[in-house]
Design a protein around this motif. Sequence first.
Motif, PDB file in Angstrom:
ATOM      1  N   GLU A   1      43.526  35.486  36.016  1.00  0.00           N
ATOM      2  CA  GLU A   1      43.295  34.736  34.761  1.00  0.00           C
ATOM      3  C   GLU A   1      43.444  35.584  33.500  1.00  0.00           C
ATOM      4  O   GLU A   1      43.579  35.049  32.415  1.00  0.00           O
ATOM      5  N   CYS A   2      43.399  36.914  33.620  1.00  0.00           N
ATOM      6  CA  CYS A   2      43.571  37.734  32.420  1.00  0.00           C
ATOM      7  C   CYS A   2      44.227  39.053  32.784  1.00  0.00           C
ATOM      8  O   CYS A   2      44.286  39.426  33.953  1.00  0.00           O
ATOM      9  N   ASP A   3      44.732  39.750  31.768  1.00  0.00           N
ATOM     10  CA  ASP A   3      45.249  41.100  32.004  1.00  0.00           C
ATOM     11  C   ASP A   3      44.186  42.093  31.548  1.00  0.00           C
ATOM     12  O   ASP A   3      42.992  41.822  31.689  1.00  0.00           O
TER      13      ASP A   3
ATOM     14  N   THR B   1      40.325  41.083  28.555  1.00  0.00           N
ATOM     15  CA  THR B   1      39.636  40.006  29.282  1.00  0.00           C
ATOM     16  C   THR B   1      39.131  38.901  28.358  1.00  0.00           C
ATOM     17  O   THR B   1      38.625  37.886  28.822  1.00  0.00           O
TER      18      THR B   1
ATOM     19  N   GLY C   1      49.201  44.091  35.034  1.00  0.00           N
ATOM     20  CA  GLY C   1      48.093  43.412  34.349  1.00  0.00           C
ATOM     21  C   GLY C   1      47.169  44.366  33.633  1.00  0.00           C
ATOM     22  O   GLY C   1      45.948  44.249  33.714  1.00  0.00           O
ATOM     23  N   THR C   2      47.752  45.347  32.929  1.00  0.00           N
ATOM     24  CA  THR C   2      46.924  46.319  32.214  1.00  0.00           C
ATOM     25  C   THR C   2      47.091  46.206  30.704  1.00  0.00           C
ATOM     26  O   THR C   2      46.516  46.991  29.965  1.00  0.00           O
TER      27      THR C   2
ATOM     28  N   HIS D   1      38.099  45.801  33.678  1.00  0.00           N
ATOM     29  CA  HIS D   1      39.382  45.210  34.055  1.00  0.00           C
ATOM     30  C   HIS D   1      40.573  46.077  33.628  1.00  0.00           C
ATOM     31  O   HIS D   1      41.645  45.564  33.340  1.00  0.00           O
ATOM     32  N   CYS D   2      40.391  47.397  33.576  1.00  0.00           N
ATOM     33  CA  CYS D   2      41.466  48.265  33.082  1.00  0.00           C
ATOM     34  C   CYS D   2      42.563  48.462  34.123  1.00  0.00           C
ATOM     35  O   CYS D   2      43.695  48.781  33.781  1.00  0.00           O
TER      36      CYS D   2
ATOM     37  N   GLU E   1      46.624  41.011  43.444  1.00  0.00           N
ATOM     38  CA  GLU E   1      45.417  41.261  42.654  1.00  0.00           C
ATOM     39  C   GLU E   1      44.151  41.133  43.509  1.00  0.00           C
ATOM     40  O   GLU E   1      43.256  41.963  43.429  1.00  0.00           O
TER      41      GLU E   1
ATOM     42  N   ARG F   1      39.813  45.720  41.508  1.00  0.00           N
ATOM     43  CA  ARG F   1      39.601  44.892  40.327  1.00  0.00           C
ATOM     44  C   ARG F   1      39.557  43.411  40.705  1.00  0.00           C
ATOM     45  O   ARG F   1      38.717  42.651  40.230  1.00  0.00           O
TER      46      ARG F   1
ATOM     47  N   HIS G   1      36.471  40.699  40.715  1.00  0.00           N
ATOM     48  CA  HIS G   1      36.621  39.386  40.087  1.00  0.00           C
ATOM     49  C   HIS G   1      36.145  38.291  41.038  1.00  0.00           C
ATOM     50  O   HIS G   1      35.467  37.340  40.624  1.00  0.00           O
TER      51      HIS G   1
END
Lengths: 487, 417
Positions: free
Chosen positions: A35-37, A40, A78-79, B11-12, B28, B33, B37
């Motif tokens: 949902e996000c990279d 957030t 996704g960073t 979330h890096c 993912e 990470r 989640h």
Amino acid sequence: MTPAPADLSGLSGRFLAMLGPHGVITDPVRLRTYECDGLTYHRATPAVVVLPETAEQVAAVVRACHETGTPFVARGSGTGLSGGALPRSDGVLIVTSRMRRILEIDVENRRAVVEPGVTNLAITEAARPYGYYYAPDPSSQQICSIGGNVAENSGGAHCLKYGFTVNHVLAVELVTPEGEIVLLDAMDPGYDLLGAFIGSEGTLGIATKITVRLSREPETVTTLLAAFPDVETGGVAVSAIIGAGIVPAAIEMMDALAIEAAEAAVRCDYPPGAGAVLIVELDGPHAEVAHEFARVDAICRESGAFAVRVADDPARRAAIWKGRRSAFAAVGRISPAYLVQDGVVPRTALPAVLAGIERLSARYGIRVANVFHAGDGNLHPLVLFDDAEEGAGERAELVSGEILDLCLEHGGSITGEHGVGVDKSRYMPKMFTAEDLDTMQLVRCAFDPRNLSNPGKIFPTPRLCGEVPGVRKGVHPLVASGEADLF
Amino acid sequence: MDPELIKDCVHCGFCLPTCPTYALWGEEMDSPRGRIHLMKQHVEGTPLTPEMAGHFDACLGCMACVTACPSGVRYDTLIEQTRAEVERTHRRGWDERAFRALVFGLFPHPRRLRALRLPLKLTERLRPRLAPLLERLDPRLAAMAALAPPVPRRTLIPPLVAARGERRAVVGMLTGCVQAEFFPRVNAATARVLALEGCDVVVPPRQGCCGALSVHSGRPEEAARFARRTIATFERAGVETVIVNAAGCGSSTKEYADLLAGDPAWAERARALRFVDLAEFLAELGPAAERHPLPMTVAYHDACHLAHAQGVRAQPRALLAGVPELRVREIPDAAMCCGSAGTYNLFQPEAARELGDRKAEQVLGVGADLLVSANPGCTMQIASAARRRGEELRVAHTAEVLDASLRGLSPAALGAP
């Protein structure tokens, strides 16, 4: 709350036929992990995620999207920090993390050919045995993908001397928003379409194969860590170094709060009591580095450095860089939540802008840690707040936004290397006139007439392709201010 | 699952390249990470779905992500809590339950393992021929059969091994379950090295399991029972320091106080005992006994539960470097798990095999005479992957290398099958 994903079951069925069950994700719980990279703050669960392994598969997916008018977004690792890979709840997320083969290391021609999911650092690791490396080095280099680097035109600490991604990409094979596989080569005569593509944040297509330039490892690398009582004196040293005609590979600065965070995270053991540290890296032929080093050392001390450390072996260099590289994520240790800002100012305006940030911080009661590429005026203020505290998030947003205003006031830019993405599209009209933005839309429409490739990024609610841009009235503000001329 | 620990993740994505399952599948939800989640989704009210449980089960628990994380996320604690939650709320299929019952009913029980010695010995020649049949029946059973080591002669270690020369310390020694039954040479070497370095070594007989397997598999109550028994055993033995030579056991014994936090009296007793890895202890103690040359090249493999979970990396390398004429080579991508991961290669045989193949390729590329590691699980896993490529890999524990050097044995004595 993120909007519920749309039902794209018809399209998912087609993707299953193209990619097989391991290449398509439709389970809601799994979808939400995308949902996000790295940013957030913005979230949207994609309707479907695909994990192609070849350019042909990417093209097939994009063609299906084009036919059905379905928006799609490309994502690497996704960073990203501007929400550039934020999915669309009514669209497809095309993830390149399985396209991670290094296809060729061509030492004689100093280039490497890689797939988009290969990490930035993996290229350097593959080239290192031959004495080469890939120069752009964003702080997330061990995980950020080269495809994402191309989309964002990523920089890194060493771009002061070596330039950004755009200076190191020789060719890109891409899938256009209509699903065609096209090769753009820097050697091609005619318009520099490769230049237009790099940094287009996924709005002009998806890179599927990238040819990068490999750089010869320098004969010598020396890193110097200088501790200053405050950021101002550090800033004086930066100007003096550049003013002396020296172009270091990198000049990085961290302020007291950023140092505190890095110490908490990785115990980088910087000189105690420093209000700011400057990391200066010199590389090149031995004689040149030795000569420049003596001058940098002297300049730092004259400017007020109270401790200077030197590292000329890889282990000690890594120890100095460790603090800097971990700084962003390390801030999580001293603050429950934070925003990472990215802005640019002319180097000479650094002291004024830093003082302005301090005033903002005091006015809103929000702490700001500063980590920046001092050599090229690229600021990374980290705006710290407690998300459990009522209204703190909003105040942090305000501070973060006003920092960008400050950058613009001093003739800078709203982004140095993180890109505009979804996060900064609303600031684009502050930097550009409607006419500027309309002109950029013409480029976009040439590649993506249906506005399906990463829509909603870079531009605030763009005009649809085909709509006539407004007639320009009056004088362009840059002309009015004397900063530009019309010929 | 502690929401506060989940919140630490920013979330890096720095954990992604260190994660073995992300390296395999590039998804993912099979990265740290992504798993965090999923945990977040669950604490926010999403029921634990079979898909979620699958991604948690697929985690090796190698803790490479803990090393890589700049924000200090306690993924180790999080995944332990999550596995316990999975065990509480997720109903597995009958075959999986049966297999898990078999593993947990067998491995943490030295006496049951001992009872297995004879049947294993008798079927040693037969097993390779049974492999295709087992593979068809259940790949997990095939993995178990393939990984069963050759049955060695039993070596009994006396309850007290006296220090040679000047006595510098008195220590207890944890003998372990699999280690004691199938790798008695490692325990014997550990006791000899400690004694030669001036330690009285107290080896309480009838030690049970330390609880590592249980705590790493979401069975905290069972683990706490094992922990209390182990603590009591070494209290009775009258030692304050306990040497552990298996990486997985080392990390779980060091965390006894956390495991028993709900029981302050026992947590206090846990804190009174110091469990320490062999290499860590020897490095602190400093060398006293004479090292004889071992003219050979070794590749040192970091066991995850030693390097990532205990942060012990420099000490074993320093000990090996202290052996004259021994050359130590580094294995590329050293921080990546070999796929053994305790019981992982039994529960997730396909992923484990693929990771083992990758590791074996890198180890063989180093061109060493011997692979050294502090965990028999790792060396077994890498050796069996090498065998699949048609290569024999000699393997030894750090203790065995030191033992050979202290006793002046020839390099040929090491890693012989």
